[in-house]
Scaffold this active site. Structure first.
Site, mmCIF file in Angstrom:
data_model
loop_
_atom_site.group_PDB
_atom_site.id
_atom_site.type_symbol
_atom_site.label_atom_id
_atom_site.label_comp_id
_atom_site.label_asym_id
_atom_site.label_seq_id
_atom_site.Cartn_x
_atom_site.Cartn_y
_atom_site.Cartn_z
ATOM 1 N N LEU A 79 40.405 42.202 27.660
ATOM 2 C CA LEU A 79 41.399 42.130 27.340
ATOM 3 C C LEU A 79 41.338 40.865 28.499
ATOM 4 O O LEU A 79 43.371 40.045 28.714
ATOM 5 C CB LEU A 79 43.056 43.182 27.175
ATOM 6 C CG LEU A 79 42.964 43.572 26.418
ATOM 7 C CD1 LEU A 79 43.961 44.902 26.832
ATOM 8 C CD2 LEU A 79 42.921 43.189 24.934
ATOM 9 N N GLN A 117 41.001 37.311 31.452
ATOM 10 C CA GLN A 117 40.393 35.682 30.864
ATOM 11 C C GLN A 117 39.408 35.270 30.319
ATOM 12 O O GLN A 117 39.118 34.914 28.999
ATOM 13 C CB GLN A 117 40.522 35.045 32.178
ATOM 14 C CG GLN A 117 40.737 34.028 32.854
ATOM 15 C CD GLN A 117 40.479 32.892 33.279
ATOM 16 O OE1 GLN A 117 40.368 33.616 33.993
ATOM 17 N NE2 GLN A 117 40.543 31.791 33.045
ATOM 18 N N ARG A 163 44.837 48.934 27.526
ATOM 19 C CA ARG A 163 45.975 49.012 26.887
ATOM 20 C C ARG A 163 45.610 48.460 25.313
ATOM 21 O O ARG A 163 44.630 47.872 25.123
ATOM 22 C CB ARG A 163 47.029 48.635 27.780
ATOM 23 C CG ARG A 163 46.644 47.456 28.679
ATOM 24 C CD ARG A 163 47.879 46.431 28.871
ATOM 25 N NE ARG A 163 46.809 44.975 29.594
ATOM 26 C CZ ARG A 163 46.974 44.624 28.655
ATOM 27 N NH1 ARG A 163 48.251 44.189 27.969
ATOM 28 N NH2 ARG A 163 46.511 43.041 29.318
ATOM 29 N N ASP A 189 38.749 53.101 30.105
ATOM 30 C CA ASP A 189 39.368 52.956 31.747
ATOM 31 C C ASP A 189 37.406 52.960 32.458
ATOM 32 O O ASP A 189 37.305 54.208 32.163
ATOM 33 C CB ASP A 189 39.804 53.788 31.719
ATOM 34 C CG ASP A 189 40.020 53.963 33.038
ATOM 35 O OD1 ASP A 189 39.044 53.080 33.963
ATOM 36 O OD2 ASP A 189 41.371 54.146 34.404
ATOM 37 N N TYR A 234 36.960 41.589 47.582
ATOM 38 C CA TYR A 234 36.429 41.583 46.161
ATOM 39 C C TYR A 234 34.995 40.845 46.344
ATOM 40 O O TYR A 234 34.317 41.135 46.291
ATOM 41 C CB TYR A 234 36.906 40.479 45.658
ATOM 42 C CG TYR A 234 36.742 39.530 44.326
ATOM 43 C CD1 TYR A 234 36.530 39.994 43.364
ATOM 44 C CD2 TYR A 234 36.363 38.402 44.351
ATOM 45 C CE1 TYR A 234 36.403 39.478 41.888
ATOM 46 C CE2 TYR A 234 35.779 37.419 43.455
ATOM 47 C CZ TYR A 234 35.624 38.471 41.915
ATOM 48 O OH TYR A 234 35.488 37.333 40.868
ATOM 49 N N LYS A 237 31.076 42.026 45.347
ATOM 50 C CA LYS A 237 30.279 41.323 44.275
ATOM 51 C C LYS A 237 29.099 41.345 45.018
ATOM 52 O O LYS A 237 27.485 41.259 44.443
ATOM 53 C CB LYS A 237 30.808 39.621 44.372
ATOM 54 C CG LYS A 237 32.153 40.104 43.643
ATOM 55 C CD LYS A 237 31.601 39.961 42.198
ATOM 56 C CE LYS A 237 33.301 39.913 41.072
ATOM 57 N NZ LYS A 237 32.730 41.127 39.650
HETATM 58 P P1 NAD Z 1 40.270 39.381 34.455
HETATM 59 O O1 NAD Z 1 41.115 39.902 35.738
HETATM 60 O O2 NAD Z 1 41.050 38.433 33.666
HETATM 61 O O3 NAD Z 1 40.778 40.568 33.213
HETATM 62 C C1 NAD Z 1 39.803 41.339 33.798
HETATM 63 C C2 NAD Z 1 40.294 42.980 32.955
HETATM 64 O O4 NAD Z 1 40.082 44.129 33.583
HETATM 65 C C3 NAD Z 1 41.500 43.060 32.893
HETATM 66 O O5 NAD Z 1 42.155 42.831 31.282
HETATM 67 C C4 NAD Z 1 42.241 44.173 33.721
HETATM 68 O O6 NAD Z 1 43.426 45.045 33.450
HETATM 69 C C5 NAD Z 1 40.465 45.058 34.048
HETATM 70 N N1 NAD Z 1 40.986 46.459 34.116
HETATM 71 C C6 NAD Z 1 40.992 46.068 34.980
HETATM 72 N N2 NAD Z 1 40.262 47.938 35.681
HETATM 73 C C7 NAD Z 1 39.579 47.852 34.697
HETATM 74 C C8 NAD Z 1 40.274 49.911 34.480
HETATM 75 N N3 NAD Z 1 39.746 50.626 35.678
HETATM 76 N N4 NAD Z 1 39.397 49.994 33.386
HETATM 77 C C9 NAD Z 1 39.252 48.704 32.867
HETATM 78 N N5 NAD Z 1 39.555 47.926 32.357
HETATM 79 C C10 NAD Z 1 39.963 47.463 33.920
HETATM 80 O O7 NAD Z 1 39.209 38.931 35.162
HETATM 81 P P2 NAD Z 1 38.241 37.494 34.756
HETATM 82 O O8 NAD Z 1 38.566 36.514 34.902
HETATM 83 O O9 NAD Z 1 38.303 37.888 33.175
HETATM 84 O O10 NAD Z 1 36.837 38.561 35.264
HETATM 85 C C11 NAD Z 1 35.611 39.209 34.570
HETATM 86 C C12 NAD Z 1 34.685 39.714 35.888
HETATM 87 O O11 NAD Z 1 34.454 37.537 35.405
HETATM 88 C C13 NAD Z 1 35.011 39.821 36.869
HETATM 89 O O12 NAD Z 1 34.094 40.792 37.366
HETATM 90 C C14 NAD Z 1 35.156 38.932 38.068
HETATM 91 O O13 NAD Z 1 34.822 38.981 39.271
HETATM 92 C C15 NAD Z 1 34.415 37.580 36.740
HETATM 93 N N6 NAD Z 1 34.820 35.905 37.471
HETATM 94 C C16 NAD Z 1 35.476 35.933 37.306
HETATM 95 C C17 NAD Z 1 35.891 34.788 37.628
HETATM 96 C C18 NAD Z 1 37.357 33.442 36.995
HETATM 97 O O14 NAD Z 1 37.396 33.060 37.369
HETATM 98 N N7 NAD Z 1 37.720 34.405 36.222
HETATM 99 C C19 NAD Z 1 35.430 33.835 38.698
HETATM 100 C C20 NAD Z 1 34.113 34.485 39.237
HETATM 101 C C21 NAD Z 1 33.836 35.771 38.563
HETATM 102 N N1 SER Z 2 38.363 32.796 40.255
HETATM 103 C C1 SER Z 2 37.560 33.766 40.962
HETATM 104 C C2 SER Z 2 39.186 34.222 41.864
HETATM 105 O O1 SER Z 2 39.750 33.739 42.369
HETATM 106 C C3 SER Z 2 36.477 33.338 41.911
HETATM 107 O O2 SER Z 2 35.863 34.938 41.317
HETATM 108 O O3 SER Z 2 39.066 35.406 42.479
#
Ligand code: NAD
Ligand code: SER
Length: 318
Positions: free
Chosen positions: A10, A12, A36, A53, A142, A146
């Site tokens: 759910l 981004q 959820r 979860d 964080y 990673k």
């Molecule tokens: P996000 O925060 O938008 O989504 C993460 C989802 O995980 C949320 O829906 C949250 O409710 C869910 N979540 C949290 N705890 C949970 C649990 N215990 N069980 C199940 N679900 C749970 O994050 P995103 O941006 O979609 O990122 C996804 C991955 O990509 C992450 O590992 C993040 O570190 C990595 N990432 C994202 C970005 C970015 O800019 N969006 C950049 C670098 C790395």
């Molecule tokens: N977009 C992410 C953050 O700012 C990079 O991992 O946390």
């Protein structure tokens, strides 16, 4: 990838990756999971959805077993800014969740995709064009999770033969789902505010460069890497990838070309600014280009034009 399970679907990335993979691999072959059941979500309503979860290993295992999954795309995590608010929770979700996913993958013979981040680097990494293999001493929880995650995925591949793969994403920009509490979020919020109020107050200071990417390229990276010939992959779990590097004033200048009245101001948040300053200005993504043909399509100009057009439609702004 034939039968795919996505954790954190759910969020981004997950909200768009689920739809993308359903189109490519078939609705019946993609199982989205989250904690959820929101109303009106296409992730939940237009395909298979399970409550999982990731801190509960048995919930991952039973969904994998029930749907005969061969690939887990593990996206559930806490991002940099929310992670600093509750570092213990960030460790438990990010490391506990990944460990559970890897254990299930080992037992049930699944491949695993896990995103790392620019946050896996720290203040003593090379700042500009950070190499694929460089010093990694991050200063956020964080970032600590990673780097540890990259190592754990390498370990599961080497020790148990699990087909683990991953990329270091930069900040991701998208219009479908708002970002979940990261440092790069300003580069998404700015587009919403530009359209709604023709101004934006940035929590990141002028002159602060970070790598960024538009969501269609981020989705393509998952498919390309997971479908790549494994014999060509030397850096399986932590490929630097990037599409552009800019500071807040550059995105503001690009928006001004479409909305001339747009005004930028600054109210810097010391916590997120310190995080941003600890990260690279830009990454060297040549290993990803060489090993599996990484080739992003969007730059700042084409992303801005598309973001504004798509958000105008979504927000119903003329
Ligand atoms: P996000 O925060 O938008 O989504 C993460 C989802 O995980 C949320 O829906 C949250 O409710 C869910 N979540 C949290 N705890 C949970 C649990 N215990 N069980 C199940 N679900 C749970 O994050 P995103 O941006 O979609 O990122 C996804 C991955 O990509 C992450 O590992 C993040 O570190 C990595 N990432 C994202 C970005 C970015 O800019 N969006 C950049 C670098 C790395
Ligand atoms: N977009 C992410 C953050 O700012 C990079 O991992 O946390």
């Amino acid at each position: 990838m034939k039968k795919i399970l996505i954790t954190g679907a759910l969020g981004q990335i997950g909200s768009e990756l689920t739809v993308h993979l359903r189109k490519l691999y078939g609705v019946e072959n993609v199982v989205a999971t989250g904690r959820r059941i929101p109303k009106g979500s296409s992730v939940v309503e237009d395909g298979i959805y399970e409550l999982v979860d990731v801190e509960q290993a048995n919930e991952i295992a039973s969904a994998v077993k029930k749907h005969k999954i061969d690939t887990i795309i593990h996206l559930a995590a806490m991002l940099s800014a929310t992670g600093e608010k509750d570092p213990v929770k960030a460790w438990n979700v990010n490391m506990g969740g990944l460990f559970n996913v890897l254990e299930v993958a080992r037992e049930m013979k699944c491949a695993v995709f896990t995103p790392s981040s620019i946050a896996a680097f720290g203040p003593n990494s090379q700042k500009v064009k950070t190499p694929q293999d460089d010093i990694q001493r991050p200063t956020t929880m964080y970032g600590v999770t990673k780097v540890s995650g990259e190592l754990l995925c390498d370990y599961y591949h080497k020790r148990f033969g699990v087909d683990t793969r991953g990329v270091r994403y930069p900040g991701l920009i998208s219009y479908e789902t708002l970002p979940g509490g990261g440092t790069t979020d300003y580069a998404v919020h700015i587009y919403y505010e530009a359209l709604k109020n023709k101004k934006y107050n940035s929590f990141i200071a002028e002159g602060t460069y970070m790598d960024m990417m538009y969501m269609p390229d981020a989705l393509e990276a998952v498919v390309k890497l997971m479908e790549a010939d494994p014999s060509k992959l030397k850096h399986r779990n932590a490929f630097n990838i990037t599409a552009m590097s800019f500071a807040p004033e550059h995105i503001a200048a690009e928006i001004k070309k479409h909305i001339p009245e747009f005004e930028m101001s600054y109210d810097v948040d010391p916590v997120r600014q310190a995080i941003a300053e600890s990260w690279p200005d830009s990454l060297d993504d040549s290993a990803a280009r060489e090993e599996w043909g990484w080739d992003p399509k969007y730059d700042l100009a084409s992303m801005t034009a598309d973001m504004l057009a798509k958000l105008r439609e979504k927000l119903n702004i003329k």
